[in-house]
Write an enzyme that holds these catalytic residues in place. Structure first.
Site, PDB file in Angstrom:
ATOM      1  N   ASP A 190      -1.146  11.889  23.086  1.00  0.00           N
ATOM      2  CA  ASP A 190      -1.605  11.875  24.466  1.00  0.00           C
ATOM      3  C   ASP A 190      -3.081  12.198  24.679  1.00  0.00           C
ATOM      4  O   ASP A 190      -3.774  11.492  25.395  1.00  0.00           O
ATOM      5  CB  ASP A 190      -0.770  12.845  25.295  1.00  0.00           C
ATOM      6  CG  ASP A 190       0.700  12.478  25.330  1.00  0.00           C
ATOM      7  OD1 ASP A 190       1.140  11.710  24.470  1.00  0.00           O
ATOM      8  OD2 ASP A 190       1.407  12.975  26.206  1.00  0.00           O
ATOM      9  N   GLU A 419       7.180  22.128  17.982  1.00  0.00           N
ATOM     10  CA  GLU A 419       6.729  20.797  18.392  1.00  0.00           C
ATOM     11  C   GLU A 419       5.604  20.322  17.471  1.00  0.00           C
ATOM     12  O   GLU A 419       5.586  19.167  17.039  1.00  0.00           O
ATOM     13  CB  GLU A 419       6.259  20.866  19.834  1.00  0.00           C
ATOM     14  CG  GLU A 419       5.845  19.566  20.454  1.00  0.00           C
ATOM     15  CD  GLU A 419       5.391  19.741  21.901  1.00  0.00           C
ATOM     16  OE1 GLU A 419       5.049  18.718  22.527  1.00  0.00           O
ATOM     17  OE2 GLU A 419       5.377  20.877  22.405  1.00  0.00           O
TER      18      GLU A 419
END
Length: 451
Positions: A190, A419
């Site tokens: 992102d 993550e």
């Protein structure tokens, strides 16, 4: 195109194989079971309470060892939200989750007002990397009998073909035979520094105009800045207001080597799927070969020893060393000199694999933009490392592949399935109990016979 989601009953959580014996494997399986919603798997209960596109592909790759049927269901539920134009949305929203739990929420995307979007389902309007055909082939191969009995590949094949056709027909504004992303979120990486320059001309929406739910469950130091987020919201809102059409000049369009490499790998996988269902595999092989040639012809930089992004709006190369430029290593048909250079770059000072890092960072260690804690600006991610491990094995670097796999397992276990992690210290970052991290662990252990 919602019929696929209604064609098969939903798996119940108790329908899984016996839990494996090792502590790490049991813990990984528990993460996947805990994040199962009854039709799909959420990335995490905190930051990501819906279904994400490329997450589901990696999750299915891990689930195939636990329950091939559930792995099939993971992909079926995602493609049940496919748009009529063929695109597979980045997010499929769970209607039971309140809008305030995630931004941008369904009331931002307003997909129900757009003609090609599915009726009765809320989705985002952008996409994510097309790794799904590769996942579908691996899921089929895990249990061909169950796959054939359920008609898994015959039902999924036309949807996968439509997904690839959408990308290749609608997303090549430069006519160079490569797909462009129209939003940084579409790359899956992102807030990579590679997007800083192409985003610089985008006027950000002021922070007062939106509420960032990600900062409720995540540290600001590990997330994109407000200025970056404002640009993301501007791009997404403009794309939405234009009816999610791809024929207007985009404000942001980047040929991303990782996105195109995964499309190429999935096109090769689609050729194998075509053969399984009695279709002609040759067109898929030809498209994969053309994509691979375009990657090398347009995005390879011999001086940098890796692939670089191309800003299709400005018409210039983006000189940033991102892990996305290493992902073409998954392709089997790269020229030998390109493969050798990629292996040198992986082990060299910019990524440091095997010397200064145990996992491949998401961005150049020597860059001023490198940040080991902030999202895709430096930390190591388990899905990209899984892909690079696969690439190492494909190109004969079996020892490096084994070492990387061991480092991934250790980092996942010590970080509680984080993550992402610091590539040098493996300190966990982002949310914990992250589904694709757990799925990668299951796959690594199973393929090594340790599950």
């Amino acid at each position: 195109m919602t019929a696929l989601a209604r064609e098969t009953p939903v798996d119940r959580p108790k329908e899984h194989a016996p839990l494996p014996g090792t502590g790490l494997a049991r813990a990984a399986v528990q993460v996947l079971l805990g994040n199962w919603t009854g039709a799909s798997t959420i990335p995490s209960p905190t930051l990501y309470p819906h279904q994400w596109s490329w997450d589901s592909a990696f999750i299915a790759i891990g689930l195939r060892h636990l329950s091939p049927r559930r792995a099939q269901r993971e992909l079926e539920s995602l493609f049940g939200a496919q748009w009529a134009d063929g695109r597979v949305p980045q997010i499929v929203f769970n209607p039971r989750v309140p809008n305030a739990a995630y931004f941008p929420s369904p009331d931002f995307w307003r997909s129900g007002r757009t003609a090609p979007a599915p009726r009765g389902l809320d989705t985002s309007g952008i996409v994510q990397p097309p790794v799904h055909a590769l996942a579908a082939l691996l899921v089929h191969e895990a249990d061909p009998g169950t796959s054939r009995a359920r008609g898994f590949l015959p039902r999924l094949y036309p949807r996968l073909a439509a997904w690839h056709a959408y990308l290749m027909d609608r997303r090549d504004p430069g006519g160079r035979g490569l797909v462009s992303i129209v939003h940084p979120w579409e790359a899956g990486m992102d807030n990579s520094p590679c997007w800083d320059e192409p985003l610089s001309a985008v006027e950000p929406v002021p922070p007062s105009a939106f509420r960032r739910a990600d900062l409720t469950g995540g540290r600001a130091s590990e997330r994109p800045t407000d200025a970056d987020y404002g640009r993301y919201v501007r791009l997404a809102g403009d794309y939405r207001d234009g009816g999610y059409r791809d024929d207007a000049p985009p404000a942001f369009a980047v040929e991303d080597p990782g996105f195109n490499a995964l499309l190429t790998a999935s096109e090769y996988a689609l050729a194998a799927i075509a053969a399984h269902v009695g279709a002609d595999p040759r067109p898929h092989r030809e498209r994969a070969a053309a994509l691979s040639a375009a990657l090398v012809g347009h995005l390879w930089d011999a001086e940098y020893g890796m692939f670089l992004c191309h800003d299709a709006v400005a018409g210039r190369r983006v000189y940033g060393r991102s892990v996305t430029g290493l992902l073409p290593l998954v392709l089997p048909d790269l020229p030998a000199e390109v493969t050798r250079a990629l292996l040198r770059t992986l082990a060299g000072p910019h990524f440091g694999l095997g010397s200064t890092t145990s996992l491949v960072p998401s961005f150049d260690l020597l860059s001023d933009a490198y940040d080991p804690a902030r999202y895709w600006r430096g930390p190591a991610w388990f899905n990209t490392n899984w892909l690079l491990r696969r690439g190492l094995a494909t190109h004969g670097a079996a020892g490096a592949a084994r070492t990387l796999g061991e480092a991934m397992l250790e980092a996942a276990g010590t970080s509680s399935f984080a993550e992402y992690v610091d590539p040098r210290t493996a300190q966990g970052r982002g949310t914990r109990d992250f589904s694709w991290t757990a799925a990668v662990v299951v796959d690594l252990l199973a393929t090594e016979g340790r599950y």
